[in-house]
Design a protein around this motif. Structure first.
Motif, PDB file in Angstrom:
ATOM      1  N   GLN A 119      -1.434  47.268  -7.279  1.00  0.00           N
ATOM      2  CA  GLN A 119      -1.604  47.869  -8.603  1.00  0.00           C
ATOM      3  C   GLN A 119      -0.518  48.897  -8.903  1.00  0.00           C
ATOM      4  OE1 GLN A 119      -5.218  50.122  -9.107  1.00  0.00           O
ATOM      5  NE2 GLN A 119      -4.676  50.779 -11.178  1.00  0.00           N
ATOM      6  N   ALA A 120      -0.248  49.786  -7.961  1.00  0.00           N
ATOM      7  CA  ALA A 120       0.759  50.828  -8.200  1.00  0.00           C
ATOM      8  C   ALA A 120       2.142  50.225  -8.410  1.00  0.00           C
ATOM      9  CB  ALA A 120       0.776  51.816  -7.035  1.00  0.00           C
ATOM     10  N   ALA A 121       2.470  49.206  -7.619  1.00  0.00           N
ATOM     11  CA  ALA A 121       3.781  48.558  -7.768  1.00  0.00           C
ATOM     12  C   ALA A 121       3.905  47.889  -9.135  1.00  0.00           C
ATOM     13  CB  ALA A 121       3.980  47.529  -6.658  1.00  0.00           C
ATOM     14  N   LEU A 122       2.833  47.231  -9.587  1.00  0.00           N
ATOM     15  CA  LEU A 122       2.839  46.601 -10.907  1.00  0.00           C
ATOM     16  C   LEU A 122       2.931  47.650 -12.011  1.00  0.00           C
ATOM     17  CD1 LEU A 122       0.069  43.997 -10.125  1.00  0.00           C
ATOM     18  CD2 LEU A 122       2.375  43.388 -10.884  1.00  0.00           C
ATOM     19  N   ARG A 123       2.222  48.727 -11.845  1.00  0.00           N
ATOM     20  CA  ARG A 123       2.264  49.800 -12.851  1.00  0.00           C
ATOM     21  C   ARG A 123       3.660  50.404 -12.941  1.00  0.00           C
ATOM     22  NH1 ARG A 123      -2.111  53.447 -14.840  1.00  0.00           N
ATOM     23  NH2 ARG A 123      -1.131  55.309 -15.696  1.00  0.00           N
ATOM     24  N   ASN A 124       4.302  50.566 -11.803  1.00  0.00           N
ATOM     25  CA  ASN A 124       5.655  51.136 -11.798  1.00  0.00           C
ATOM     26  C   ASN A 124       6.629  50.278 -12.599  1.00  0.00           C
ATOM     27  OD1 ASN A 124       4.886  53.299 -10.219  1.00  0.00           O
ATOM     28  ND2 ASN A 124       5.533  52.349  -8.281  1.00  0.00           N
ATOM     29  N   ALA A 125       6.413  48.958 -12.593  1.00  0.00           N
ATOM     30  CA  ALA A 125       7.315  48.044 -13.295  1.00  0.00           C
ATOM     31  C   ALA A 125       6.801  47.658 -14.678  1.00  0.00           C
ATOM     32  CB  ALA A 125       7.513  46.779 -12.468  1.00  0.00           C
ATOM     33  N   ARG A 126       5.625  48.201 -15.079  1.00  0.00           N
ATOM     34  CA  ARG A 126       4.945  47.729 -16.289  1.00  0.00           C
ATOM     35  C   ARG A 126       4.830  46.208 -16.225  1.00  0.00           C
ATOM     36  NH1 ARG A 126       3.265  52.040 -19.943  1.00  0.00           N
ATOM     37  NH2 ARG A 126       3.189  50.403 -21.541  1.00  0.00           N
ATOM     38  N   GLY A 127       4.393  45.732 -15.059  1.00  0.00           N
ATOM     39  CA  GLY A 127       4.384  44.309 -14.775  1.00  0.00           C
ATOM     40  C   GLY A 127       3.114  43.623 -15.221  1.00  0.00           C
ATOM     41  N   SER A 155     -11.532  34.075 -12.783  1.00  0.00           N
ATOM     42  CA  SER A 155     -11.287  34.316 -14.200  1.00  0.00           C
ATOM     43  C   SER A 155     -11.947  35.603 -14.661  1.00  0.00           C
ATOM     44  CB  SER A 155     -11.817  33.130 -15.015  1.00  0.00           C
ATOM     45  OG  SER A 155     -11.624  33.335 -16.394  1.00  0.00           O
ATOM     46  N   CYS A 156     -13.182  35.820 -14.255  1.00  0.00           N
ATOM     47  CA  CYS A 156     -13.899  37.039 -14.626  1.00  0.00           C
ATOM     48  C   CYS A 156     -13.228  38.274 -14.032  1.00  0.00           C
ATOM     49  CB  CYS A 156     -15.349  36.936 -14.166  1.00  0.00           C
ATOM     50  SG  CYS A 156     -16.402  38.290 -14.718  1.00  0.00           S
ATOM     51  N   LEU A 157     -12.790  38.166 -12.787  1.00  0.00           N
ATOM     52  CA  LEU A 157     -12.090  39.282 -12.141  1.00  0.00           C
ATOM     53  C   LEU A 157     -10.838  39.657 -12.915  1.00  0.00           C
ATOM     54  CD1 LEU A 157     -11.822  41.147  -9.580  1.00  0.00           C
ATOM     55  CD2 LEU A 157     -10.454  39.290  -8.576  1.00  0.00           C
ATOM     56  N   MET A 158     -10.069  38.661 -13.337  1.00  0.00           N
ATOM     57  CA  MET A 158      -8.830  38.934 -14.060  1.00  0.00           C
ATOM     58  C   MET A 158      -9.105  39.591 -15.411  1.00  0.00           C
ATOM     59  SD  MET A 158      -6.357  38.162 -12.066  1.00  0.00           S
ATOM     60  CE  MET A 158      -7.348  38.553 -10.594  1.00  0.00           C
ATOM     61  N   GLN A 159     -10.186  39.178 -16.082  1.00  0.00           N
ATOM     62  CA  GLN A 159     -10.539  39.829 -17.337  1.00  0.00           C
ATOM     63  C   GLN A 159     -10.906  41.289 -17.107  1.00  0.00           C
ATOM     64  OE1 GLN A 159     -13.581  37.092 -18.929  1.00  0.00           O
ATOM     65  NE2 GLN A 159     -12.125  36.604 -20.557  1.00  0.00           N
ATOM     66  N   GLY A 160     -11.572  41.552 -15.982  1.00  0.00           N
ATOM     67  CA  GLY A 160     -11.893  42.932 -15.644  1.00  0.00           C
ATOM     68  C   GLY A 160     -10.651  43.768 -15.424  1.00  0.00           C
ATOM     69  N   TYR A 161      -9.677  43.205 -14.710  1.00  0.00           N
ATOM     70  CA  TYR A 161      -8.426  43.933 -14.500  1.00  0.00           C
ATOM     71  C   TYR A 161      -7.681  44.138 -15.811  1.00  0.00           C
ATOM     72  CZ  TYR A 161      -8.746  43.477  -9.399  1.00  0.00           C
ATOM     73  OH  TYR A 161      -9.132  43.581  -8.082  1.00  0.00           O
ATOM     74  N   ALA A 162      -7.695  43.144 -16.689  1.00  0.00           N
ATOM     75  CA  ALA A 162      -7.006  43.273 -17.974  1.00  0.00           C
ATOM     76  C   ALA A 162      -7.548  44.457 -18.756  1.00  0.00           C
ATOM     77  CB  ALA A 162      -7.157  41.986 -18.782  1.00  0.00           C
ATOM     78  N   ALA A 163      -8.866  44.638 -18.718  1.00  0.00           N
ATOM     79  CA  ALA A 163      -9.479  45.758 -19.427  1.00  0.00           C
ATOM     80  C   ALA A 163      -9.233  47.085 -18.713  1.00  0.00           C
ATOM     81  CB  ALA A 163     -10.987  45.513 -19.574  1.00  0.00           C
ATOM     82  N   ALA A 164      -9.306  47.063 -17.381  1.00  0.00           N
ATOM     83  CA  ALA A 164      -9.200  48.306 -16.611  1.00  0.00           C
ATOM     84  C   ALA A 164      -7.780  48.850 -16.536  1.00  0.00           C
ATOM     85  CB  ALA A 164      -9.747  48.079 -15.204  1.00  0.00           C
ATOM     86  N   TRP A 165      -6.793  47.965 -16.491  1.00  0.00           N
ATOM     87  CA  TRP A 165      -5.424  48.405 -16.218  1.00  0.00           C
ATOM     88  C   TRP A 165      -4.505  48.408 -17.424  1.00  0.00           C
ATOM     89  CZ3 TRP A 165      -4.848  45.324 -10.987  1.00  0.00           C
ATOM     90  CH2 TRP A 165      -5.669  45.929 -10.026  1.00  0.00           C
ATOM     91  N   ALA A 166      -5.037  48.054 -18.585  1.00  0.00           N
ATOM     92  CA  ALA A 166      -4.240  48.182 -19.806  1.00  0.00           C
ATOM     93  C   ALA A 166      -4.037  49.675 -20.101  1.00  0.00           C
ATOM     94  CB  ALA A 166      -4.968  47.512 -20.973  1.00  0.00           C
ATOM     95  N   PRO A 167      -2.926  50.048 -20.723  1.00  0.00           N
ATOM     96  CA  PRO A 167      -1.853  49.209 -21.255  1.00  0.00           C
ATOM     97  C   PRO A 167      -0.694  48.990 -20.278  1.00  0.00           C
ATOM     98  CG  PRO A 167      -1.517  51.441 -21.985  1.00  0.00           C
ATOM     99  CD  PRO A 167      -2.763  51.459 -21.134  1.00  0.00           C
ATOM    100  N   TYR A 168      -0.867  49.429 -19.027  1.00  0.00           N
ATOM    101  CA  TYR A 168       0.278  49.432 -18.109  1.00  0.00           C
ATOM    102  C   TYR A 168       0.507  48.083 -17.426  1.00  0.00           C
ATOM    103  CZ  TYR A 168      -0.594  54.360 -18.869  1.00  0.00           C
ATOM    104  OH  TYR A 168      -0.807  55.576 -19.471  1.00  0.00           O
ATOM    105  N   ILE A 169      -0.563  47.327 -17.223  1.00  0.00           N
ATOM    106  CA  ILE A 169      -0.456  46.030 -16.550  1.00  0.00           C
ATOM    107  C   ILE A 169      -1.171  44.992 -17.409  1.00  0.00           C
ATOM    108  CG2 ILE A 169      -0.990  44.699 -14.474  1.00  0.00           C
ATOM    109  CD1 ILE A 169      -1.189  47.416 -12.972  1.00  0.00           C
ATOM    110  N   ARG A 170      -0.471  43.923 -17.752  1.00  0.00           N
ATOM    111  CA  ARG A 170      -1.093  42.822 -18.477  1.00  0.00           C
ATOM    112  C   ARG A 170      -1.586  41.781 -17.486  1.00  0.00           C
ATOM    113  NH1 ARG A 170       2.449  39.998 -21.220  1.00  0.00           N
ATOM    114  NH2 ARG A 170       4.293  40.999 -20.356  1.00  0.00           N
ATOM    115  N   VAL A 171      -2.737  41.191 -17.792  1.00  0.00           N
ATOM    116  CA  VAL A 171      -3.366  40.242 -16.871  1.00  0.00           C
ATOM    117  C   VAL A 171      -3.855  39.030 -17.657  1.00  0.00           C
ATOM    118  CG1 VAL A 171      -5.100  39.915 -15.072  1.00  0.00           C
ATOM    119  CG2 VAL A 171      -4.154  42.206 -15.479  1.00  0.00           C
TER     120      VAL A 171
END
Length: 237
Positions: A119-127, A155-171
């Motif tokens: 997560q931190a690596a993705l956030r650093n790159a706005r990945g 699929s459900c897990l990825m939707q959870g990450y999309a909501a939790a980690w926006a706007p820094y990480i798109r999922v």
């Protein structure tokens, strides 16, 4: 140079995606379970490879720790590793349990642990994260119950990450249909699948790469599942 990590890089779709990223000038890191001619070819091209059996929790956690240390920045995490197993009529309860555990290990726990670790690596790159799910996650096959349920969990897990980690990480997720038949598919099985696919043919792996490219270029999509199935999900079994 952008960086991608691909799980299940050593065969079929994972190998095809790795080749496309290399051609585009990406630095490619990847996971495989068993060495093959494809993994040897990728290693010769400079791909950094990590062997891991995702059904072994110790190995999975060890890989996550290594990646956390070695990847301070990551542009794309691509969850592709998969195991297409099915139930039969004469399976014991113990075998059912093992099948379900393997399916969840590959399709839920591994993406969960790797996503959390990176997560931190993705956030650093706005990945971003892209997970390869399956049209069967929404239209489960009677003979692939555990597989379909585990893909639905992914699929459900990825939707959870999309909501939790926006706007820094798109999922996002890509749900393929009949891309490329396996050798064990009989002619009758192939004919049945193609007959219920409106476009009437296998897609090959390139259409998935085209959607990956689109998701990389479009910065206003997150939490979506894009079907690449030739219309197969429109048909009943």
């Amino acid at each position: 140079m952008p960086i991608v990590f691909i799980s299940g890089i050593g065969r079929r779709l994972g190998f095809h995606l790795a080749e496309q990223f290399l051609a585009q000038g990406w630095q490619v890191f990847g996971h495989y379970r068993r060495a093959s001619e494809q993994t040897e070819a990728l290693a010769k091209r400079g791909v950094r490879l990590y062997q891991c059996d995702f059904t072994d929790a110790g190995q999975l956690l060890g890989l996550a720790e290594r990646l956390t240390a070695e990847l301070p920045s990551l542009d794309l995490l691509l969850h592709n590793a998969s195991l297409f197993e099915g139930e039969s009529e004469h399976v014991t309860l113990s075998e059912h349990l093992g099948l379900g555990q393997r399916a969840m290990a590959l399709h839920f726990h591994a993406p969960q642990i790797l996503s959390e670790a990176l997560q931190a690596a993705l956030r650093n790159a706005r990945g971003q994260i892209i997970a390869i799910t399956d049209i069967y996650a929404q239209l489960p096959r009677p003979d692939k119950r555990a597989y379909c349920a585990s893909k639905a969990a992914l699929s459900c897990l990825m939707q959870g990450y999309a909501a939790a980690w926006a706007p820094y990480i798109r999922v996002n997720c890509i749900a393929p249909g009949p891309l490329s038949f396996l050798p064990e598919h009989s002619e009758a099985q192939r004919a049945q699948v193609l007959a219920s696919t409106p476009l009437g043919r296998e897609g090959g792996f390139e259409p998935v790469w085209q959607v990956v490219e689109m998701l990389l270029a479009n910065h206003f999509i997150t939490g979506e599942t894009l079907k690449v199935d030739g219309g197969r999900s429109l048909s009943a079994w």
